[in-house]
Design a protein around this motif. Structure first.
Motif, mmCIF file in Angstrom:
data_model
loop_
_atom_site.group_PDB
_atom_site.id
_atom_site.type_symbol
_atom_site.label_atom_id
_atom_site.label_comp_id
_atom_site.label_asym_id
_atom_site.label_seq_id
_atom_site.Cartn_x
_atom_site.Cartn_y
_atom_site.Cartn_z
ATOM 1 N N LEU A 89 41.253 39.708 54.105
ATOM 2 C CA LEU A 89 41.343 40.313 52.769
ATOM 3 C C LEU A 89 41.931 39.329 51.767
ATOM 4 C CD1 LEU A 89 41.110 42.764 50.912
ATOM 5 C CD2 LEU A 89 43.367 43.506 51.712
ATOM 6 N N ALA A 90 42.959 38.602 52.182
ATOM 7 C CA ALA A 90 43.566 37.612 51.288
ATOM 8 C C ALA A 90 42.560 36.528 50.917
ATOM 9 C CB ALA A 90 44.791 36.991 51.964
ATOM 10 N N LEU A 91 41.754 36.111 51.872
ATOM 11 C CA LEU A 91 40.737 35.097 51.589
ATOM 12 C C LEU A 91 39.697 35.612 50.606
ATOM 13 C CD1 LEU A 91 39.849 33.123 54.852
ATOM 14 C CD2 LEU A 91 40.688 32.237 52.668
ATOM 15 N N VAL A 92 39.309 36.868 50.756
ATOM 16 C CA VAL A 92 38.336 37.467 49.833
ATOM 17 C C VAL A 92 38.893 37.469 48.407
ATOM 18 C CG1 VAL A 92 37.175 39.621 49.184
ATOM 19 C CG2 VAL A 92 37.167 38.862 51.569
ATOM 20 N N VAL A 93 40.150 37.827 48.262
ATOM 21 C CA VAL A 93 40.781 37.841 46.931
ATOM 22 C C VAL A 93 40.831 36.427 46.356
ATOM 23 C CG1 VAL A 93 42.917 38.298 45.675
ATOM 24 C CG2 VAL A 93 42.115 39.913 47.418
ATOM 25 N N ILE A 94 41.201 35.460 47.182
ATOM 26 C CA ILE A 94 41.287 34.069 46.723
ATOM 27 C C ILE A 94 39.924 33.568 46.258
ATOM 28 C CG2 ILE A 94 41.655 31.700 47.529
ATOM 29 C CD1 ILE A 94 43.919 32.817 49.297
ATOM 30 N N VAL A 95 38.887 33.838 47.044
ATOM 31 C CA VAL A 95 37.531 33.414 46.668
ATOM 32 C C VAL A 95 37.089 34.118 45.395
ATOM 33 C CG1 VAL A 95 35.104 33.476 47.377
ATOM 34 C CG2 VAL A 95 36.865 32.800 49.016
ATOM 35 N N ALA A 96 37.417 35.401 45.256
ATOM 36 C CA ALA A 96 37.036 36.147 44.057
ATOM 37 C C ALA A 96 37.682 35.546 42.810
ATOM 38 C CB ALA A 96 37.431 37.614 44.205
ATOM 39 N N ILE A 97 38.937 35.146 42.918
ATOM 40 C CA ILE A 97 39.626 34.511 41.784
ATOM 41 C C ILE A 97 38.928 33.210 41.408
ATOM 42 C CG2 ILE A 97 41.765 33.404 41.024
ATOM 43 C CD1 ILE A 97 43.275 35.398 42.785
ATOM 44 N N ALA A 98 38.591 32.414 42.429
ATOM 45 C CA ALA A 98 37.935 31.133 42.162
ATOM 46 C C ALA A 98 36.569 31.329 41.506
ATOM 47 C CB ALA A 98 37.784 30.342 43.458
#
Length: 233
Positions: A89-98
């Motif tokens: 989930l944290a990775l998904v949020v990070i990718v979404a921000i990028a």
């Protein structure tokens, strides 16, 4: 009649914004990678392979366990929050921000950093010699993934937000480092080795980024055509 007001202004030598800083990235990445590798190797040689170092490392862990013995249950509850689902989930949020900032390269680098550092950590756990009949615990997987997620977050955030995020991330990583020792899961050497893995992978990514920038600089870029003048066919 053509006047300055109606005539397009075209510079004789169009300014091209170079993708600079490649040399600093390559050199900095190599230094960071070598330091990270040296830290991981030294952690194992001095605190695992050495009998004296292993006793010292274990003694520090026991002392930290004693200090936090009254809140060990709370520490374990916090460590239990780190799971495959929460990391995903944290990775998904990070990718979404990028991607929201149109920084595809940063999204890729963030994912590669988190996944590669964890693969290396688990690989080292499996191949490094064990202490007697015990299971090798170096490097710490929890500290590796939490530290990598913090660095990945800094990669995708705007520059203005990185200072605050960096301060918060430093507290999070420090807390996780103490928690795994207080829970008796890892010795301090395991934590240091995790830092080394993150630094080594981050350094490698910096080198790759620098080399890609050299490719971007070497490519010729077409000069813009003046308004109203058709481009040659």
């Amino acid at each position: 009649m053509t006047t300055l007001a109606t005539r397009p202004t075209v510079p004789l030598h169009p300014a091209v914004r170079p993708r600079g800083g490649w040399a600093a990235r390559v050199v900095g990445g190599l230094v960071l990678g070598l330091l990270g590798t040296a830290l991981t190797v030294a952690s194992w040689l001095l605190l695992v392979d050495s009998t004296t170092g292993r006793r010292l490392d274990h003694g520090v862990m026991v002392a930290v366990e004693d200090v936090f013995s009254g809140v060990r249950g709370d520490v374990l509850d916090l460590l239990g929050l780190v799971s495959v689902a929460s990391v995903g989930l944290a990775l998904v949020v990070i990718v979404a921000i990028a991607l929201s900032r149109r920084r595809v390269g940063a999204a890729v680098a963030a994912v590669v950093l988190v996944l590669t550092s964890q693969v290396i950590t688990q690989g080292l756990k499996a191949v490094l010699p064990r202490e007697g009949a015990g299971e090798n615990s170096l490097p710490s997987g929890h500290v590796t993934v939490i530290g990598a997620l913090v660095v990945a977050t800094l990669l995708v955030l705007p520059a203005a937000a990185r200072y605050l995020a960096g301060a918060v991330g430093l507290v999070v990583v420090a807390g996780a480092s103490v928690a795994v020792v207080a829970a008796g899961w890892h010795r301090p050497g395991d934590v240091l080795a995790a830092y080394g893995v993150i630094a080594a992978v981050g350094g490698a990514l910096l080198v790759v980024d620098g080399l890609l920038r050299t490719v971007g600089r070497s490519r010729p870029r077409p000069a813009p055509h003046p308004a109203g003048v058709p481009s040659p066919r």
